[in-house]
Design an enzyme around this catalytic site. Structure first.
Site, PDB file in Angstrom:
ATOM      1  N   GLU A  11       0.812  -1.218   0.000  1.00  0.00           N
ATOM      2  CA  GLU A  11       0.000   0.000   0.000  1.00  0.00           C
ATOM      3  C   GLU A  11       0.853   1.279   0.000  1.00  0.00           C
ATOM      4  OE1 GLU A  11      -4.104  -1.329   2.201  1.00  0.00           O
ATOM      5  OE2 GLU A  11      -2.284  -1.391   3.396  1.00  0.00           O
ATOM      6  N   ASP A 197     -11.875  -6.761  -2.681  1.00  0.00           N
ATOM      7  CA  ASP A 197     -12.680  -7.995  -2.601  1.00  0.00           C
ATOM      8  C   ASP A 197     -14.031  -7.642  -2.018  1.00  0.00           C
ATOM      9  OD1 ASP A 197     -10.609  -7.956  -0.076  1.00  0.00           O
ATOM     10  OD2 ASP A 197     -12.633  -8.462   0.531  1.00  0.00           O
TER      11      ASP A 197
HETATM   12  N1  ADE Z   1      -8.892  -5.383   3.507  1.00  0.00           N
HETATM   13  C1  ADE Z   1      -9.133  -5.791   2.253  1.00  0.00           C
HETATM   14  N2  ADE Z   1     -10.125  -6.698   2.228  1.00  0.00           N
HETATM   15  C2  ADE Z   1     -10.521  -6.867   3.510  1.00  0.00           C
HETATM   16  C3  ADE Z   1     -11.491  -7.690   4.127  1.00  0.00           C
HETATM   17  N3  ADE Z   1     -12.244  -8.515   3.415  1.00  0.00           N
HETATM   18  N4  ADE Z   1     -11.624  -7.633   5.476  1.00  0.00           N
HETATM   19  C4  ADE Z   1     -10.830  -6.797   6.193  1.00  0.00           C
HETATM   20  N5  ADE Z   1      -9.897  -6.013   5.661  1.00  0.00           N
HETATM   21  C5  ADE Z   1      -9.735  -6.037   4.322  1.00  0.00           C
END
Ligand code: ADE
Length: 229
Positions: A11, A197
């Site tokens: 990041e 996601d």
């Molecule tokens: N960062 C990226 N995806 C995530 C998720 N599904 N849960 C927590 N932090 C995240």
């Protein structure tokens, strides 16, 4: 000076390539990179994952680097059918979804004995992030609540709960604790996350597939913001 926090190497790596570095300082196992980023005096730091790392990092930025603003960039799990990988969520407020003192009658997410439920982002920084999205983002952007907890969410029941209980647009693992530190120190902040996601059963696979696209998008928005400050 603007403090810029990303949780993971992925990041902050673009930011570290772009910063005109003046000096580095190590504290609490974190490397604080001081210099000029896209025209602004900035300190870029990788906090590490989770609320404690992020809180320690934010407090150091306030105490030792006199941060006037703090911006947290990175990736998040999207909540809701119309939020897809690559989209941006700008937080207008954050809540820690894993804070639970319901046994004492508190609302879930409420930090006991604190005079606020959510942590509100700076209107000025939110507007700058929105303007940058308009100018630089090919995918969609959303404004709303981001929820934070020490958990990678990969579960449909949990996402439904985050949506129903908190009306959240995205979940991640640092923003809400950075927000709390900024609130306690009266430092304006904003959290800008790009979706990697949908926090469902395939989240860990989507995350690997989309994380670099998502990181790029959040960095582009940050760039647009800094160039306009
Ligand atoms: N960062 C990226 N995806 C995530 C998720 N599904 N849960 C927590 N932090 C995240």
């Amino acid at each position: 000076m603007i403090g810029i926090i990303g949780a993971m190497d992925e990041e902050v790596e673009i930011l570290l390539k772009e910063i005109e570095l003046e000096r580095k300082e190590n504290k609490a196992m974190m490397e604080f990179n001081c210099g000029t980023l896209w025209g602004q005096k900035a300190v870029v730091v990788r906090s590490g994952i989770g609320k404690v790392n992020a809180a320690v990092c934010a407090q150091i930025l306030v105490d030792d680097f006199n941060a006037d603003y703090i911006i947290n960039v990175g990736i998040a799990g999207g909540i809701g059918e119309n939020i897809n990988p690559g989209d941006i969520v700008i937080a207008d407020n954050l809540v820690q979804h894993d804070m639970d003192t319901a046994a004492f009658g508190d609302k879930l997410g409420q930090i006991p004995r604190l005079d606020t439920f959510d942590f509100k982002c700076s209107t000025e920084l939110v507007e700058k992030a929105q303007a940058a999205c308009k100018k630089h983002l090919a995918s969609k952007s959303f404004l709303g609540r981001i929820v934070t907890g020490d958990q990678f969410v990969a579960d449909l029941t949990k996402i439904k709960w985050l949506k129903d209980e908190f009306d959240a647009l995205a979940c991640e693992m640092e923003g809400g604790s950075i927000a709390q530190v900024c609130y306690l120190n009266n430092v304006p902040f904003v959290v800008i996350r790009s979706i990697s996601d949908n926090a469902n059963t395939g989240a860990h696979m989507d995350y690997e597939k989309f994380k670099y696209i998502a990181v790029n998008n959040s960095v582009n928005i940050l760039r647009g913001m800094l160039e306009n400050m």
